[in-house]
Scaffold this motif. Structure first.
Motif, PDB file in Angstrom:
ATOM      1  N   GLY A 261       0.816  -1.212   0.000  1.00  0.00           N
ATOM      2  CA  GLY A 261       0.000   0.000   0.000  1.00  0.00           C
ATOM      3  C   GLY A 261       0.849   1.261   0.000  1.00  0.00           C
ATOM      4  O   GLY A 261       0.533   2.238  -0.698  1.00  0.00           O
ATOM      5  N   PHE A 262       1.943   1.268   0.756  1.00  0.00           N
ATOM      6  CA  PHE A 262       2.847   2.412   0.754  1.00  0.00           C
ATOM      7  C   PHE A 262       3.499   2.593  -0.620  1.00  0.00           C
ATOM      8  O   PHE A 262       3.631   3.722  -1.116  1.00  0.00           O
ATOM      9  CB  PHE A 262       3.917   2.244   1.831  1.00  0.00           C
ATOM     10  N   SER A 263       3.882   1.498  -1.228  1.00  0.00           N
ATOM     11  CA  SER A 263       4.479   1.595  -2.563  1.00  0.00           C
ATOM     12  C   SER A 263       3.481   2.123  -3.584  1.00  0.00           C
ATOM     13  O   SER A 263       3.845   2.876  -4.500  1.00  0.00           O
ATOM     14  CB  SER A 263       5.006   0.219  -3.005  1.00  0.00           C
ATOM     15  N   ASP A 264       2.209   1.743  -3.442  1.00  0.00           N
ATOM     16  CA  ASP A 264       1.167   2.279  -4.320  1.00  0.00           C
ATOM     17  C   ASP A 264       1.093   3.797  -4.217  1.00  0.00           C
ATOM     18  O   ASP A 264       0.949   4.499  -5.226  1.00  0.00           O
ATOM     19  CB  ASP A 264      -0.198   1.693  -3.953  1.00  0.00           C
ATOM     20  N   VAL A 265       1.179   4.296  -2.994  1.00  0.00           N
ATOM     21  CA  VAL A 265       1.112   5.746  -2.783  1.00  0.00           C
ATOM     22  C   VAL A 265       2.272   6.441  -3.484  1.00  0.00           C
ATOM     23  O   VAL A 265       2.092   7.453  -4.178  1.00  0.00           O
ATOM     24  CB  VAL A 265       1.101   6.073  -1.279  1.00  0.00           C
ATOM     25  N   ILE A 266       3.463   5.911  -3.319  1.00  0.00           N
ATOM     26  CA  ILE A 266       4.634   6.511  -3.963  1.00  0.00           C
ATOM     27  C   ILE A 266       4.473   6.502  -5.482  1.00  0.00           C
ATOM     28  O   ILE A 266       4.798   7.486  -6.166  1.00  0.00           O
ATOM     29  CB  ILE A 266       5.911   5.778  -3.526  1.00  0.00           C
ATOM     30  N   ALA A 267       3.937   5.423  -6.018  1.00  0.00           N
ATOM     31  CA  ALA A 267       3.737   5.341  -7.467  1.00  0.00           C
ATOM     32  C   ALA A 267       2.743   6.386  -7.958  1.00  0.00           C
ATOM     33  O   ALA A 267       2.788   6.798  -9.125  1.00  0.00           O
ATOM     34  CB  ALA A 267       3.255   3.945  -7.848  1.00  0.00           C
ATOM     35  N   ASP A 268       1.853   6.850  -7.085  1.00  0.00           N
ATOM     36  CA  ASP A 268       0.831   7.839  -7.449  1.00  0.00           C
ATOM     37  C   ASP A 268       1.234   9.272  -7.098  1.00  0.00           C
ATOM     38  O   ASP A 268       0.406  10.186  -7.177  1.00  0.00           O
ATOM     39  CB  ASP A 268      -0.488   7.515  -6.733  1.00  0.00           C
ATOM     40  N   PHE A 269       2.486   9.480  -6.708  1.00  0.00           N
ATOM     41  CA  PHE A 269       2.895  10.801  -6.203  1.00  0.00           C
ATOM     42  C   PHE A 269       2.610  11.932  -7.197  1.00  0.00           C
ATOM     43  O   PHE A 269       2.221  13.025  -6.789  1.00  0.00           O
ATOM     44  CB  PHE A 269       4.372  10.785  -5.826  1.00  0.00           C
ATOM     45  N   ASP A 270       2.813  11.711  -8.486  1.00  0.00           N
ATOM     46  CA  ASP A 270       2.600  12.811  -9.441  1.00  0.00           C
ATOM     47  C   ASP A 270       1.163  13.319  -9.371  1.00  0.00           C
ATOM     48  O   ASP A 270       0.923  14.529  -9.283  1.00  0.00           O
ATOM     49  CB  ASP A 270       2.927  12.354 -10.867  1.00  0.00           C
TER      50      ASP A 270
END
Length: 513
Positions: A261-270
């Motif tokens: 879930g944390f990695s998903d957030v980072i992937a959506d940062f833009d």
């Protein structure tokens, strides 16, 4: 009152037809359903062992453990139902629990016989399945049969309506998990009180087990309160202080999916940075993973960017996520078994920490590592907090933020460094994010660590945007690092160490394409 239907303070405006011809038609011409009997789930044996441990504590007492009921959100809309943790722990029934279910442990010989009462499917010959929006199959989906649940959980099962007879026979030796279902608790209390009144003045005090007429142990009063303890809640909490092998495996899984879930957030940062309420997007991205890989989030996600990181329980999540800020994300995924992780990572939105952000972050990481380094069986739980506070005091004194030395600040009657970290460092973790909350102080805060205990280590530093005790460049910087820790036979394991936590690893994590 009928155990199957509790009153609701809501109004449903359903216009379901009520004519006899409609009832005859809708109850006919349905295909037979094959009743598939599941094998007993893996957790069933562990749940049986937990019940046996509870039984040993309450010989001769009837124990009533409700799952609880759905709670109204607004009018005829309920919050998603979640069974009480003690019920799930003792039955092995997690996210699929039927609302209103009740586990009863009835004294038998030297122990107890366990029976699960729940509302099974009424069948198509009843109008329940189409006319009752609270429990009808057309509205909420099919429910399993008594036999299916009995096979799944390896438990004796009965219709919930039969619980009325159990309630009616309640005595002073009946204990109820009181908070789980207040309506059921009140019914039991009324029967017990009537029985005590009819028995006469010589039998109105606590029975031989030490319980009073409300089902609480009068001799176990909390020293900070005149109220008697819900002894069943206490004992159920203390059962969860040490996790069994199945629970440890669930905690590992909860941590793993939380990391995704944390990695998903980072992937959506833009997209998160571009949105005026980027914190909401952080919350939504994480929740998507929680629903895909688990039951839901274990608690409301904290997505706190910029100054909001200084608010310990910031769950409004309505602010922007700006380049150059830190974002503190405190989040955990709850599995269908109801076990949850609880992880915090503080991330530089730009991908790189500024000098001040790095300084604060590394101080918090040092505190976390110092606390983890002392964890082993035999130490007191409170020592973990003390180890983290030693570092927090030293660093804030070194930076000139304290009016005294670190040693003086650490004295019990000073504690100046706590201005920048007012919360504790650790709490037990499991089915509840703050697990075992009803356990006695001498087994929790003053308790001694044992292999199988799982808890957080989560130091932080929070410099409020208007705090004049710190230089301007520190104001509005908030950092927390939280990991989930398992006590092992000879030390400890950081279950979440694989979720990046050092400065270099966090920056590399964000930099991934």
């Amino acid at each position: 009152m009928d155990a199957q239907k509790a009153p609701r303070a809501t109004t449903n405006r359903s216009t379901t037809p009520r004519s006899d011809s409609f009832k005859d038609y809708i109850s006919s011409q349905w295909a037979d359903r094959d009743e598939v009997m599941p094998a007993a789930r893996e957790e069933a044996a562990f749940a049986a062992a937990r019940r046996a441990r509870l039984s040993e504590l309450h010989r001769g007492e009837r124990l009533v453990v409700p799952a609880g009921r759905a709670k109204v959100r607004s009018n005829d809309c309920d919050y998603p139902f979640r069974a009480h943790s003690a019920f799930a722990h003792l039955t092995g029934w997690g996210s699929a629990t039927v609302p209103g279910s009740v586990l009863v442990l009835e004294p038998a010989g030297d122990g107890h016989e366990a029976t699960l009462y729940f509302r099974a499917s009424a069948g198509r010959e009843s109008d329940e399945f189409y006319a009752d929006p609270e429990i009808g199959e057309f509205w909420t989906g099919p429910r399993p049969s008594l036999a299916q649940v009995g096979a799944d959980l390896d438990l004796s099962t009965r219709e919930l309506s039969e619980l009325d007879a159990v309630v009616a026979s309640s005595t002073g030796a009946t204990l109820v998990l009181r908070e789980a279902d207040p309506e059921l608790t009140s019914r039991v209390d009324a029967v017990v009180a009537a029985a005590v009144d009819s028995a006469g003045p010589d039998e109105t005090g606590p029975d031989e087990t030490g319980t009073d007429e409300t089902g609480a142990h009068a001799t176990d009063a909390d020293p900070t309160s005149a109220a008697a303890v819900d002894v069943l809640a206490r004992d159920a909490s203390e059962l969860r202080l040490v996790k069994d092998a199945w629970e440890v495996a669930q905690m590992r899984q909860a941590v793993a999916v939380t990391g995704r879930g944390f990695s998903d957030v980072i992937a959506d940062f833009d997209g998160i940075v571009a949105h005026p309420r980027g914190e909401r997007l952080v919350e939504g991205t994480f929740n998507r993973r929680a629903r895909a890989d688990g039951n839901t989030v274990g608690y409301d996600t904290i997505a706190a960017s910029g100054d909001h990181a200084c608010v310990l329980h910031w769950t409004r999540n309505d602010g922007p996520v700006a380049d150059g800020d830190l974002i503190l994300i405190d989040a955990g995924i709850e599995l269908d078994s109801l076990y949850t992780a609880d992880i915090t990572r503080t991330l530089p939105v730009s991908g790189r920490f500024s000098d001040v952000q790095r300084l604060v972050y590394e101080a918090v990481l040092e505190a976390a590592d110092a606390a983890f380094a002392i964890v082993r069986p035999g130490i007191a739980f409170r020592e973990i907090h003390a180890a983290a506070m030693q570092v927090i005091a030293e660093r804030t004194a070194e930076w000139g933020f304290l009016p005294v030395s670190a040693a003086e600040s650490l004295e019990p009657d000073h504690q100046y460094h706590r201005r920048y970290m007012v919360h504790g460092t650790s709490h037990h973790l499991g089915m509840d994010v703050h697990d075992c909350a009803a356990a006695r102080r001498d087994l929790y805060l003053d308790g001694v660590l044992e292999p199988g205990m799982v808890f957080t280590i989560e130091p932080g530093l929070y410099f409020q945007p208007d705090d004049l005790t710190v230089p301007e460049e520190f104001r509005g910087v908030g950092v927390r690092i939280e990991d989930d820790i398992l006590v092992t036979a000879d030390g400890a394991e950081n279950l979440s160490v694989g979720i990046p936590r050092t400065v270099a690893d966090v920056e590399a994590w964000i930099a991934r394409p």
